[in-house]
Design a protein around this motif. Structure first.
Motif, mmCIF file in Angstrom:
data_model
loop_
_atom_site.group_PDB
_atom_site.id
_atom_site.type_symbol
_atom_site.label_atom_id
_atom_site.label_comp_id
_atom_site.label_asym_id
_atom_site.label_seq_id
_atom_site.Cartn_x
_atom_site.Cartn_y
_atom_site.Cartn_z
ATOM 1 N N ASP A 84 55.638 -11.633 -4.814
ATOM 2 C CA ASP A 84 56.249 -11.883 -6.123
ATOM 3 C C ASP A 84 57.592 -11.161 -6.242
ATOM 4 N N VAL A 85 57.665 -9.946 -5.709
ATOM 5 C CA VAL A 85 58.938 -9.206 -5.728
ATOM 6 C C VAL A 85 59.985 -9.971 -4.936
ATOM 7 N N ARG A 86 59.610 -10.456 -3.761
ATOM 8 C CA ARG A 86 60.551 -11.219 -2.941
ATOM 9 C C ARG A 86 61.035 -12.467 -3.672
ATOM 10 N N ASP A 87 60.125 -13.160 -4.364
ATOM 11 C CA ASP A 87 60.512 -14.378 -5.077
ATOM 12 C C ASP A 87 61.517 -14.076 -6.183
ATOM 13 N N VAL A 88 61.324 -12.954 -6.883
ATOM 14 C CA VAL A 88 62.262 -12.577 -7.958
ATOM 15 C C VAL A 88 63.635 -12.289 -7.369
ATOM 16 N N LEU A 89 63.693 -11.529 -6.279
ATOM 17 C CA LEU A 89 64.973 -11.197 -5.660
ATOM 18 C C LEU A 89 65.656 -12.438 -5.095
ATOM 19 N N THR A 90 64.882 -13.333 -4.495
ATOM 20 C CA THR A 90 65.459 -14.565 -3.955
ATOM 21 C C THR A 90 66.044 -15.433 -5.061
ATOM 22 N N GLU A 91 65.335 -15.527 -6.163
ATOM 23 C CA GLU A 91 65.829 -16.329 -7.281
ATOM 24 C C GLU A 91 67.103 -15.737 -7.860
ATOM 25 N N LYS A 92 67.181 -14.400 -7.903
ATOM 26 C CA LYS A 92 68.411 -13.755 -8.396
ATOM 27 C C LYS A 92 69.585 -14.085 -7.488
ATOM 28 N N ILE A 93 69.386 -14.032 -6.175
ATOM 29 C CA ILE A 93 70.464 -14.347 -5.234
ATOM 30 C C ILE A 93 70.927 -15.788 -5.414
ATOM 31 N N HIS A 124 54.245 4.245 -22.267
ATOM 32 C CA HIS A 124 54.076 3.533 -21.001
ATOM 33 C C HIS A 124 55.193 3.894 -20.027
ATOM 34 N N TYR A 125 54.790 4.264 -18.820
ATOM 35 C CA TYR A 125 55.754 4.702 -17.800
ATOM 36 C C TYR A 125 56.051 3.527 -16.875
ATOM 37 N N ILE A 126 56.748 2.541 -17.413
ATOM 38 C CA ILE A 126 57.018 1.309 -16.674
ATOM 39 C C ILE A 126 58.342 0.736 -17.147
ATOM 40 N N TYR A 127 58.992 -0.046 -16.295
ATOM 41 C CA TYR A 127 60.258 -0.700 -16.661
ATOM 42 C C TYR A 127 60.150 -2.181 -16.317
ATOM 43 N N PRO A 128 60.439 -3.082 -17.265
ATOM 44 C CA PRO A 128 60.853 -2.862 -18.650
ATOM 45 C C PRO A 128 59.747 -2.204 -19.482
ATOM 46 N N GLN A 129 60.173 -1.449 -20.479
ATOM 47 C CA GLN A 129 59.256 -0.628 -21.250
ATOM 48 C C GLN A 129 59.017 -1.247 -22.622
ATOM 49 N N PRO A 130 57.758 -1.457 -23.000
ATOM 50 C CA PRO A 130 57.477 -2.033 -24.319
ATOM 51 C C PRO A 130 57.870 -1.081 -25.435
ATOM 52 N N PRO A 131 58.021 -1.595 -26.651
ATOM 53 C CA PRO A 131 58.430 -0.728 -27.768
ATOM 54 C C PRO A 131 57.317 0.215 -28.197
ATOM 55 N N PHE A 132 57.698 1.226 -28.992
ATOM 56 C CA PHE A 132 56.712 2.121 -29.585
ATOM 57 C C PHE A 132 55.811 1.347 -30.539
ATOM 58 N N ASN A 133 54.671 1.949 -30.830
ATOM 59 C CA ASN A 133 53.744 1.369 -31.791
ATOM 60 C C ASN A 133 53.553 2.360 -32.927
ATOM 61 N N LEU A 134 54.198 2.109 -34.065
ATOM 62 C CA LEU A 134 54.085 2.982 -35.235
ATOM 63 C C LEU A 134 53.297 2.251 -36.316
ATOM 64 N N THR A 135 51.989 2.361 -36.248
ATOM 65 C CA THR A 135 51.130 1.615 -37.174
ATOM 66 C C THR A 135 51.040 2.268 -38.544
ATOM 67 N N LYS A 170 58.080 -8.863 -15.144
ATOM 68 C CA LYS A 170 58.608 -8.627 -16.486
ATOM 69 C C LYS A 170 60.111 -8.361 -16.443
ATOM 70 N N PHE A 171 60.581 -7.751 -15.358
ATOM 71 C CA PHE A 171 62.014 -7.500 -15.234
ATOM 72 C C PHE A 171 62.796 -8.811 -15.211
ATOM 73 N N GLN A 172 62.266 -9.807 -14.541
ATOM 74 C CA GLN A 172 62.938 -11.104 -14.513
ATOM 75 C C GLN A 172 63.004 -11.710 -15.904
ATOM 76 N N GLN A 173 61.990 -11.453 -16.728
ATOM 77 C CA GLN A 173 61.962 -12.006 -18.085
ATOM 78 C C GLN A 173 62.804 -11.201 -19.062
ATOM 79 N N PHE A 174 62.701 -9.873 -18.982
ATOM 80 C CA PHE A 174 63.250 -9.036 -20.048
ATOM 81 C C PHE A 174 64.329 -8.051 -19.597
#
Length: 601
Positions: A215-224, A435-446, A526-530
């Motif tokens: 999946d990583v390869r497909d994202v990079l190939t599509e970007k190129i 969440h320790y991930i990129y892209p990072q979702p927003p905070f949740n302030l309920t 998610k990086f490809q999307q956001f």
């Protein structure tokens, strides 16, 4: 006392037919440990408390109210001296109860003292001197919520931060300001929204750590392929040749820059990796024939040159990337005389505490500035609870990370309510509670009220915001630092920050570097999307550890406001004054008039 378990509390709640979930049970278990109660005792206390208030439901907010009004007012066991109490880890409420008791004692003693003694004592808590814990504890919100005793029993105010110089000094400027001073109008009616909207915006958390190498390869190939097609069309290139094709004539090739080893990229270690349509091979590149170049790993480029043996490509020409168009509003104004009110946007980036203390004095100072300058919008980047802070790393805190962040957010929201300022919260991968991930979702302030939610925007990292009719690209990830360590250049005649900003805009990505830095956990699906830019923003904000700046890069105003604290001393924040003008004149867009400053806190 025997240890209390979650099962004990659940059993007692079932006895009283009280609805619960795992979060509320965990909270009650925590209260049992803090206040030395048994499971049946705390449930009986809660039942009496809720029954007196028309059967309150068992929620986290109601449990906080229950703890504040009932548990904290119960007497401590006799025989525990004041000295022994201080040696134990305490929560904020018990510490503040003790402080209030001591204050009452001192007030009683002061009533019998001479005026000289009383005046001398008051002089010790002037604004010019660092406040004691007692002084901080008496302050109202937000200072009360963010007092040193809130999070660490050993916290003391930072002396170096309190003695800093240059407060309010302007250290970088851009454009000219029309008017006598920098001040907004606190227009809560200013429109702040995610530009993408709907399914194109990252609005909630997601599952990660499930991506496959394919999946990583497909994202990079599509970007190129996508960027290559844009370059081929723009420069009228007939077709791309395989980069490893042995040929004696000049050819044009497409590929992604990478390094021939695990070390840092240099002019002798550049490889060009072709896309799948061009064979997918990696070939070394000779840059000696190029008069100028600026390259980094992950950059998609088009090169002209020769590869006589098929083993090394000798580049003679490098094609620059093409930025996306700017935003055009759906409704085009025809009359140029119709000019809307200026909008003031303030931006700041954590950490919000000095490095040697968990006192949030810099954040309190920032709230004071917001109330004084009344910006229309304030963008606050994390980290709010910094994972790199020494006391956080060693877990020398008396509250959970989530509660510390909630106190910060509540203090900012409540403390700026009178200013009418719209607030935008952007998370950071250094936020230890998120969440320790990129892209990072927003905070949740309920816990926000309906009125507060209307003026608070919870954004993801990265994101594109629309403020009025002006677009803002935001990312809290220190892309400047990461790309600055990897980029190589020769003969460009431009400084590094401008080159990096241009790379982001022409590669159309908030994080064009590949492979990413070790600290960045990338989810490529998610990086490809956001993580991609859908347009060139009017303003691109990239907070960094590196030196602050405001500059124009190919029509986009790029801002690094710096960080609010730098080690043990104060840092900087940024502010922009924008005269939006989204009109088109003869089919050409007129850029908004923007002035900016970076200011010392």
């Amino acid at each position: 006392m025997a240890s209390v378990t979650a099962e004990d509390i659940k059993s007692e709640l079932d006895t009283f037919n009280i609805a619960f979930n795992n979060e509320t049970v965990d909270k009650m278990l925590e209260q049992c440990l803090c206040h030395r109660l048994k499971g049946d005792d705390i449930v009986c206390e809660w039942f009496a408390f809720s029954s007196s208030r028309e059967q309150l439901p068992l929620t986290l907010d109601n449990l906080d109210q229950f703890e504040h009004e009932i548990l904290n007012k119960k007497k401590r066991p006799k025989g525990s001296s004041k000295g022994s109490q201080f040696k134990k880890t305490r929560d904020i409420n018990s510490i503040q109860d003790l402080i209030r008791a001591e204050e009452e004692e001192e007030s009683l003693l002061d009533s019998y003292s001479t005026p000289a003694k009383g005046s001398q004592k008051r002089a010790l808590t002037t604004p010019e001197h660092p406040q004691s814990k007692r002084g901080v504890a008496r302050l109202t919100s937000p200072s009360l919520l963010l007092s040193p005793a809130s999070f660490s029993p050993s916290a003391t105010p930072s002396q170096k931060y309190g003695m800093r110089g240059g407060r309010g000094e302007v250290v970088a400027t851009f454009g000219t300001v029309q008017g006598p001073r920098w001040m907004g109008k606190g227009q809560s009616a200013v429109r702040v929204e995610m530009l993408e909207g709907g399914e194109n915006s990252l609005i909630s958390s997601y599952k990660y750590m499930f991506q496959r190498l394919r999946d990583v390869r497909d994202v990079l190939t599509e970007k190129i392929e996508e960027l290559g097609e844009e370059l081929r069309s723009h420069f009228n290139i007939e077709e791309f040749s395989p980069v490893s094709l042995p040929v004696q004539d000049s050819i044009t090739v497409l590929g992604q820059v990478c390094c021939d080893s695990n070390g840092k990229l240099n002019a002798q270690s550049v490889l060009l990796e072709a896309g799948q349509e061009q064979g997918g091979r990696q070939v070394p590149v000779d840059l000696s024939e190029l008069k100028e170049f600026s390259l980094f790993p992950g950059q998609v480029v088009v090169m002209e040159g020769m590869n006589p043996t098929g083993e090394k490509f000798v580049a003679t020409k490098l094609y620059e990337g093409i930025p996306l168009p700017f935003y055009s509003p759906p409704e085009v104004k025809q009359e140029m005389d119709e000019v809307s009110e200026p909008v003031m946007v303030m931006m700041t980036c954590g950490p919000y505490t000095p490095s040697e203390s968990l006192t949030y004095d810099p954040l309190i100072d920032l709230i004071t500035i917001i109330n004084k300058d009344r910006p229309d919008v304030c963008i606050l980047f994390g980290p709010f609870v910094d994972s790199k802070h020494e006391q956080i790393e060693k877990n020398q805190v008396t509250e959970t990370f989530e509660i510390i962040f909630k106190r910060c957010a509540d203090s900012i929201v409540e403390g700026t309510k009178g200013s009418g300022c719209r607030l935008v919260f952007v998370p950071s991968q250094r936020d230890v509670h998120h969440h320790y991930i990129y892209p990072q979702p927003p905070f949740n302030l309920t816990s926000l009220s309906k009125d507060d939610s209307a003026r608070v925007t919870l954004a993801s990292d990265p994101c594109t915001l629309l403020i009025g009719n002006v677009t803002f690209g935001l990312t809290s990830t220190d892309i400047l630092f990461y790309m600055g360590a990897e980029e190589i250049s020769s003969g460009t005649g431009t400084e590094r920050f401008s080159r990096i900003m241009k790379h982001m805009l022409t590669q159309r990505s908030y994080y064009p570097l590949y492979p990413p830095a070790e600290e960045v956990n990338m989810d490529y699906d998610k990086f490809q999307q956001f993580g991609q830019m859908n347009l060139t923003p009017d303003i691109l904000i990239v907070p960094s550890e590196l030196r602050y700046f405001i500059k124009d890069v190919i029509g986009c105003v790029c801002v690094n406001p710096g960080r609010l604290t730098k080690g043990q001393v104060g840092g900087t924040y940024g502010r922009l004054l924008i005269q939006p003008n989204p009109a088109l004149v003869e089919g050409k867009r007129v850029s908004p008039c923007i002035a900016g400053q970076v200011v010392k806190i």
